[in-house]
Design a protein around this motif. Structure first.
Motif, PDB file in Angstrom:
ATOM      1  N   ALA A  42     -29.522 -63.269   4.204  1.00 33.72           N
ATOM      2  CA  ALA A  42     -30.637 -64.222   4.060  1.00 33.72           C
ATOM      3  C   ALA A  42     -31.036 -64.340   2.593  1.00 33.72           C
ATOM      4  N   THR A  43     -31.138 -63.200   1.894  1.00 33.53           N
ATOM      5  CA  THR A  43     -31.437 -63.249   0.453  1.00 33.53           C
ATOM      6  C   THR A  43     -30.252 -63.859  -0.297  1.00 33.53           C
ATOM      7  N   GLY A  44     -29.044 -63.523   0.156  1.00 37.91           N
ATOM      8  CA  GLY A  44     -27.828 -64.055  -0.483  1.00 37.91           C
ATOM      9  C   GLY A  44     -27.805 -65.579  -0.487  1.00 37.91           C
ATOM     10  N   GLY A  94     -36.233 -71.671   4.068  1.00 38.22           N
ATOM     11  CA  GLY A  94     -36.686 -71.317   5.422  1.00 38.22           C
ATOM     12  C   GLY A  94     -35.906 -72.082   6.466  1.00 38.22           C
ATOM     13  N   ASN A  95     -35.661 -73.348   6.157  1.00 41.21           N
ATOM     14  CA  ASN A  95     -34.892 -74.187   7.085  1.00 41.21           C
ATOM     15  C   ASN A  95     -33.425 -73.774   7.115  1.00 41.21           C
ATOM     16  N   ARG A  96     -32.926 -73.316   5.973  1.00 40.34           N
ATOM     17  CA  ARG A  96     -31.516 -72.944   5.863  1.00 40.34           C
ATOM     18  C   ARG A  96     -31.189 -71.669   6.656  1.00 40.34           C
ATOM     19  N   VAL A  97     -32.102 -70.662   6.587  1.00 38.60           N
ATOM     20  CA  VAL A  97     -31.779 -69.369   7.214  1.00 38.60           C
ATOM     21  C   VAL A  97     -32.584 -69.094   8.483  1.00 38.60           C
ATOM     22  N   GLY A  98     -33.637 -69.854   8.736  1.00 34.68           N
ATOM     23  CA  GLY A  98     -34.408 -69.723   9.980  1.00 34.68           C
ATOM     24  C   GLY A  98     -35.179 -68.423  10.092  1.00 34.68           C
ATOM     25  N   THR A  99     -35.300 -67.707   9.000  1.00 35.96           N
ATOM     26  CA  THR A  99     -36.062 -66.449   9.013  1.00 35.96           C
ATOM     27  C   THR A  99     -36.497 -66.170   7.577  1.00 35.96           C
ATOM     28  N   ASN A 248     -29.417 -65.676  15.933  1.00 35.24           N
ATOM     29  CA  ASN A 248     -29.188 -66.327  14.656  1.00 35.24           C
ATOM     30  C   ASN A 248     -27.982 -65.591  14.089  1.00 35.24           C
ATOM     31  N   ALA A 249     -26.825 -66.255  14.147  1.00 36.71           N
ATOM     32  CA  ALA A 249     -25.560 -65.548  13.959  1.00 36.71           C
ATOM     33  C   ALA A 249     -25.414 -64.861  12.606  1.00 36.71           C
ATOM     34  N   ARG A 250     -26.180 -65.276  11.588  1.00 38.40           N
ATOM     35  CA  ARG A 250     -25.940 -64.702  10.259  1.00 38.40           C
ATOM     36  C   ARG A 250     -27.127 -63.985   9.648  1.00 38.40           C
ATOM     37  N   ASP A 303     -39.421 -76.249  11.006  1.00 38.10           N
ATOM     38  CA  ASP A 303     -38.365 -77.284  11.077  1.00 38.10           C
ATOM     39  C   ASP A 303     -37.233 -76.811  11.996  1.00 38.10           C
ATOM     40  N   CYS A 304     -36.851 -75.536  11.860  1.00 35.22           N
ATOM     41  CA  CYS A 304     -35.803 -74.978  12.736  1.00 35.22           C
ATOM     42  C   CYS A 304     -36.274 -74.971  14.195  1.00 35.22           C
TER      43      CYS A 304
END
Ligand code: SF4
Length: 477
Positions: A42-44, A94-99, A248-250, A303-304
């Motif tokens: 997520a930070t990556g 936030g929208n990109r990683v959902g967390t 959330n697969a990643r 958004d997610c």
């Protein structure tokens, strides 16, 4: 260097050797531990997006300090544009990683220090600001992630730091040496500490005379001897370790407690030591910045949630139901209100004596107070729209079991033209969005508890002017 690629970020974490415990065992390889890796990923993403042409202009800016392009997560705001960008990139992320992607807490510390170290120096002739600038150059040159070592464990809440029976309930200096200080204590809720290169410590509360040993700010690498990270439990935390039912697969979030077991900090990394009256300013500035940050990332998370709700409506065959559409509208207006409040806090920001910018604290706190209630309402609406399987969907392992898998897939189907696997994946994602405690509880307590937001709103609002306006209109002298 100025900008790291995501691979260089992962390599740099791999080169660190922090002391870590999780589920009662020592973790030696942080980067390849699936639970921690989901947080690191997520930070990556903040590094990954900086590499992509589409996001580069938003995330990358020019540093006047090192005269190189840098990631905005290393840039304390030097203009209104910088304040606005903080919120916008957080929404995208936030929208990109959902967390939670964990990198903003460090930026919020850098932002607070860029203002307060200057003010302390002005009063006492100290050299904190010069030390801070050197540290900031190091962060920018190496594109480092920092975390916020702010929340002390606090012991008996009715007592101040120096009044506690156990003096270690608040991080404090236990020894002053010629070359630096030795500190002891513990910081809780250390979001993404193992996704970070450095921890930046700030005081957790206002302090008074007698609390000098607790009036502390400094920065040290995450693998400094004596630092012990103990990863906290979260409601869905074994999903990554089990390799199934992840939702959330990643990406994910984890929050260790960090114990400072007599840790040495060299003087060149100390940014406050003993100036008790500035503790309140340090924590208030940090908190206001962090509450503003939330307005971006949580809007991105809603958004997610809206996307997941709409897809579930498609999969369930309820996409024409007008009462569900109304609920979608209720979710969207919640995201836009807290985003709008955080943007407004940026546009109303002001330049401070150090030359750096500070947001409007009333608007930032209004955004965060709104989030505390309305994120859980958005989650409730999402669970309502998605359906009961958010609570108790059979495991991926049952679905791939040769004896019962086919039967389960038959009975878990929604619309016949939608692959059942997609419906199952989306249910899992909704479960994660609504019920993963490390992230959902931060909607309430992240950046301080709701009561702290309320107190700040009252303290920072011009209530005298409001009373005067009421009297003037009522014709009272
Ligand atoms: Fe950043 Fe806090 Fe949002 Fe996590 S919850 S993404 S640390 S603002």
């Amino acid at each position: 260097m100025g900008l790291k690629t995501k691979q260089q970020y992962l390599d740099s974490l791999r080169a660190m050797k922090p002391t870590v415990y999780m589920f009662g065992e020592r973790v030696d390889n942080v980067v390849d531990n699936p639970r921690l890796r989901a947080g690191i990923e997520a930070t990556g993403a903040t590094y990954e997006l900086a590499e992509l042409e589409e996001y580069r202009s938003l995330i990358v800016t020019q540093s006047t300090l090192i005269n190189e392009p840098i990631n905005r997560y290393t840039q304390p705001p030097k203009s209104i544009e910088d304040l606005v960008a903080r919120v916008k990139i957080n929404r995208v992320m936030g929208n990109r990683v959902g967390t939670c992607f964990q990198r903003c807490t460090g930026l919020d510390c850098l932002s607070a220090l860029s203002i307060v170290t200057y003010d302390i120096d002005k009063k006492y002739g100290t050299e904190y600001n010069a030390r801070f600038i050197e540290f900031l150059k190091h962060v920018q040159k190496n594109d480092l992630t920092c975390n916020a070592g702010v929340t002390d464990v606090k012991g008996d809440r009715s007592l101040g730091p120096a009044e506690q029976e156990d003096k270690d309930m608040y991080l404090h200096v236990v020894e002053r040496r010629k070359d630096g200080i030795v500190v002891r204590g513990a910081k809780a809720h250390q979001t993404g500490s193992l996704s970070s290169h450095e921890t930046i410590v700030l005081p957790t509360r206002a302090l008074r005379k007698g609390d000098e040993d607790y009036a502390l700010s400094f920065a040290i690498p995450m693998d400094t001897p004596g630092l012990i990270h103990v990863v906290g439990r979260s409601s869905l935390d074994t999903r990554e370790l089990d390799g199934c039912d992840r939702g959330n697969a990643r990406y994910s979030k984890y929050c260790p407690t960090i114990i400072f077991d007599d840790v040495f900090v060299p003087w060149n990394r100390v940014f406050m030591c003993g100036e008790v009256e500035f503790a309140v300013d340090m924590v208030n500035r940090f908190s206001a910045f962090h509450r503003q940050s939330h307005g971006g990332c949580k809007a991105g998370k809603i958004d997610c949630m809206v996307g997941a709700a709409l897809v579930m409506m498609d999969y369930n065959g309820t996409d024409k139901a007008s009462h569900l559409k109304n609920k979608i509208i209720d979710m969207i207006h919640r995201a836009e209100t807290l985003y709008g409040c955080s943007l407004a806090a940026s546009y109303e920001g002001k330049q401070q004596s150090s030359g750096n910018y500070f947001i409007d604290p009333v608007l930032a706190n209004a955004s965060k107070l709104h989030e505390g209630k309305e994120m859980s309402e958005a989650g409730r609406l999402l669970a309502d729209i998605a359906g009961g399987f958010v609570a108790d969907l059979p495991s991926d392992r049952d679905l791939s079991n040769p004896e019962i898998g086919a039967l389960l897939k038959k009975y878990l189907k929604g619309r016949t033209d939608i692959p059942v696997e997609n419906r199952i994946k989306m249910f899992r994602f909704v479960e994660k969005l609504v019920m993963e405690s490390a992230d959902t509880i931060s909607d309430i307590h992240g950046g301080g508890s709701p009561e702290a937001h309320r107190i700040t709103i009252f303290r920072e609002s011009n209530v005298k002017a409001k009373k005067e306006a009421a009297k003037r209109l009522a014709g009272i002298e």
